[in-house]
Design a protein around this motif. Sequence first.
Motif, PDB file in Angstrom:
ATOM      1  N   VAL A   1      63.498  33.692-107.631  1.00 37.38           N
ATOM      2  CA  VAL A   1      62.508  32.614-107.625  1.00 37.38           C
ATOM      3  C   VAL A   1      61.603  32.783-108.826  1.00 37.38           C
ATOM      4  N   THR A   2      60.938  31.716-109.198  1.00 39.11           N
ATOM      5  CA  THR A   2      60.026  31.752-110.334  1.00 39.11           C
ATOM      6  C   THR A   2      58.597  31.953-109.850  1.00 39.11           C
ATOM      7  N   PRO A   3      57.747  32.630-110.614  1.00 42.80           N
ATOM      8  CA  PRO A   3      56.354  32.814-110.203  1.00 42.80           C
ATOM      9  C   PRO A   3      55.635  31.473-110.055  1.00 42.80           C
ATOM     10  N   ARG A   4      54.782  31.374-109.061  1.00 41.69           N
ATOM     11  CA  ARG A   4      54.011  30.162-108.851  1.00 41.69           C
ATOM     12  C   ARG A   4      52.979  29.990-109.961  1.00 41.69           C
ATOM     13  N   THR A   5      52.749  28.735-110.349  1.00 41.09           N
ATOM     14  CA  THR A   5      51.659  28.434-111.270  1.00 41.09           C
ATOM     15  C   THR A   5      50.335  28.529-110.520  1.00 41.09           C
ATOM     16  N   LEU A   6      49.227  28.476-111.263  1.00 38.50           N
ATOM     17  CA  LEU A   6      47.915  28.517-110.620  1.00 38.50           C
ATOM     18  C   LEU A   6      47.706  27.291-109.736  1.00 38.50           C
ATOM     19  N   GLU A   7      48.215  26.126-110.168  1.00 40.89           N
ATOM     20  CA  GLU A   7      48.090  24.921-109.347  1.00 40.89           C
ATOM     21  C   GLU A   7      48.852  25.082-108.039  1.00 40.89           C
ATOM     22  N   GLN A   8      50.066  25.626-108.100  1.00 41.90           N
ATOM     23  CA  GLN A   8      50.822  25.885-106.884  1.00 41.90           C
ATOM     24  C   GLN A   8      50.108  26.897-105.989  1.00 41.90           C
ATOM     25  N   THR A   9      49.508  27.908-106.612  1.00 39.59           N
ATOM     26  CA  THR A   9      48.800  28.925-105.838  1.00 39.59           C
ATOM     27  C   THR A   9      47.613  28.326-105.110  1.00 39.59           C
ATOM     28  N   ASP A  10      46.892  27.409-105.770  1.00 39.37           N
ATOM     29  CA  ASP A  10      45.764  26.735-105.114  1.00 39.37           C
ATOM     30  C   ASP A  10      46.241  25.906-103.925  1.00 39.37           C
ATOM     31  N   MET A  11      47.353  25.184-104.103  1.00 40.86           N
ATOM     32  CA  MET A  11      47.893  24.394-102.992  1.00 40.86           C
ATOM     33  C   MET A  11      48.293  25.295-101.829  1.00 40.86           C
ATOM     34  N   ASN A  12      48.970  26.376-102.147  1.00 36.91           N
ATOM     35  CA  ASN A  12      49.419  27.306-101.107  1.00 36.91           C
ATOM     36  C   ASN A  12      48.233  27.927-100.385  1.00 36.91           C
ATOM     37  N   LEU A  13      47.152  28.195-101.118  1.00 41.90           N
ATOM     38  CA  LEU A  13      45.951  28.788-100.531  1.00 41.90           C
ATOM     39  C   LEU A  13      45.384  27.891 -99.440  1.00 41.90           C
ATOM     40  N   VAL A  14      45.258  26.594 -99.732  1.00 40.16           N
ATOM     41  CA  VAL A  14      44.698  25.665 -98.755  1.00 40.16           C
ATOM     42  C   VAL A  14      45.583  25.597 -97.516  1.00 40.16           C
ATOM     43  N   HIS A  15      46.898  25.567 -97.721  1.00 40.40           N
ATOM     44  CA  HIS A  15      47.811  25.486 -96.579  1.00 40.40           C
ATOM     45  C   HIS A  15      47.736  26.743 -95.723  1.00 40.40           C
ATOM     46  N   ARG A  16      47.657  27.906 -96.348  1.00 35.93           N
ATOM     47  CA  ARG A  16      47.582  29.151 -95.581  1.00 35.93           C
ATOM     48  C   ARG A  16      46.311  29.183 -94.727  1.00 35.93           C
ATOM     49  N   ILE A  17      45.166  28.771 -95.316  1.00 34.21           N
ATOM     50  CA  ILE A  17      43.912  28.786 -94.569  1.00 34.21           C
ATOM     51  C   ILE A  17      43.960  27.775 -93.432  1.00 34.21           C
ATOM     52  N   ARG A  18      44.479  26.576 -93.732  1.00 37.98           N
ATOM     53  CA  ARG A  18      44.560  25.546 -92.688  1.00 37.98           C
ATOM     54  C   ARG A  18      45.476  25.997 -91.554  1.00 37.98           C
ATOM     55  N   GLU A  19      46.615  26.576 -91.897  1.00 33.52           N
ATOM     56  CA  GLU A  19      47.551  27.026 -90.869  1.00 33.52           C
ATOM     57  C   GLU A  19      46.903  28.055 -89.952  1.00 33.52           C
ATOM     58  N   ARG A  20      46.131  28.973 -90.532  1.00 34.32           N
ATOM     59  CA  ARG A  20      45.460  29.991 -89.708  1.00 34.32           C
ATOM     60  C   ARG A  20      44.412  29.368 -88.804  1.00 34.32           C
ATOM     61  N   ARG A  21      43.649  28.427 -89.325  1.00 36.20           N
ATOM     62  CA  ARG A  21      42.592  27.831 -88.510  1.00 36.20           C
ATOM     63  C   ARG A  21      43.147  26.915 -87.424  1.00 36.20           C
ATOM     64  N   VAL A  22      44.237  26.234 -87.709  1.00 38.70           N
ATOM     65  CA  VAL A  22      44.887  25.447 -86.659  1.00 38.70           C
ATOM     66  C   VAL A  22      45.386  26.375 -85.562  1.00 38.70           C
ATOM     67  N   SER A  23      45.943  27.514 -85.948  1.00 40.55           N
ATOM     68  CA  SER A  23      46.405  28.493 -84.959  1.00 40.55           C
ATOM     69  C   SER A  23      45.234  29.038 -84.143  1.00 40.55           C
ATOM     70  N   GLU A  24      44.107  29.296 -84.807  1.00 37.29           N
ATOM     71  CA  GLU A  24      42.920  29.769 -84.096  1.00 37.29           C
ATOM     72  C   GLU A  24      42.442  28.718 -83.103  1.00 37.29           C
ATOM     73  N   ARG A  25      42.460  27.450 -83.515  1.00 36.89           N
ATOM     74  CA  ARG A  25      42.023  26.379 -82.612  1.00 36.89           C
ATOM     75  C   ARG A  25      42.942  26.280 -81.396  1.00 36.89           C
TER      76      ARG A  25
END
Length: 337
Positions: free
Chosen positions: A108-132
């Motif tokens: 696989v190719t390394p993620r760009t900073l833009e991809q990393t920002d997108m992934n960051l939001v999804h990871r946080i949202r996924e955790r908070r939905v799980s917490e809810r």
Amino acid sequence: MNITLIGIDLAKNVFQVCGVNQAGKPIFNRQVRRPNLLKLLLQHPDATIAMEACSGSNYWGRTLQKLGYTVMLLPPQHVKPFVKGNKNDRNDAFAICEAAKRPNITTVTPRTLEQTDMNLVHRIRERRVSERTRLICQLRGLLNEYGIVQPRGKDSFQAALPDILEVADNELTPQARMYFQGLLDEWRALDESIKQLEADIRRQCRDNEACRRLKEIKGVGDITATAMVAFAGNARHYRNGRHFSANLGLVPKEHSSGGKQKLGSITKRGNGYLRWLLVQGAWSIIRHLDKSEDRISLWAKTLIERRGEARTAIAIANKLARIIWAMLSKGTDYRLA
């Protein structure tokens, strides 16, 4: 002989670095502290760098690509078979070199900073939905101890909870009401946090050209589009659409022998979050089949008659994955016909 390949077993502060020559013989295999890693690698400007795709690999991949290195990120499950002897950092680093030399290895190719920002939001949202979800389940279980049972549905439950806390003819004690009010406030705070994250996802989708094109696909919204771009980038490191869908675990398991092919349920390999998003998108298509006449809907109607809704949902998710790969890898718009 010159070092042609360097395998790095990543860590926080102490890395295991193995350098091999063209014949695959290890020239060195030693520990290197974080501040000295680039100094060592710069001594071998023509070497290919191989690492497992894990925490920190995208950062080091981007850094080394900027310095002109060819970087290979290998899935950990493809490295494990090459570990010889006992598992330790030295053997892991050499196994990375062994796996990287294989001609058909998937990288696989390394993620760009833009991809990393997108992934960051999804990871946080996924955790908070799980917490809810855990919070709602805990609320239902604790209320059941006081003889209060609510029907399914989080919205109706949240709307009814303030009245439950105010009613005096149930068995809730003053202390219990205080704790349940705190849980309700926590629930509302999680709702607001999730809404803010989803607003950020919509903004990211508007600002990214590839995401805007993916949204033209039926069953793909802001969350799915940004998650796909964050995960796959331009998707050109996948050989074809089937390779991409297989990476998401949307193809059948196979256990064939003696010329007899035996297929089972889907493999469920790879990114479970993306697979879940595609399956949910598939079910949204199925729910609106009676009002739709597009190509995917017509195909799904005939498939449901033969295979049922559950198998059709997986088939649609597989088809969506292949369409997404084609659009990302070729940079094209969605074709309705």
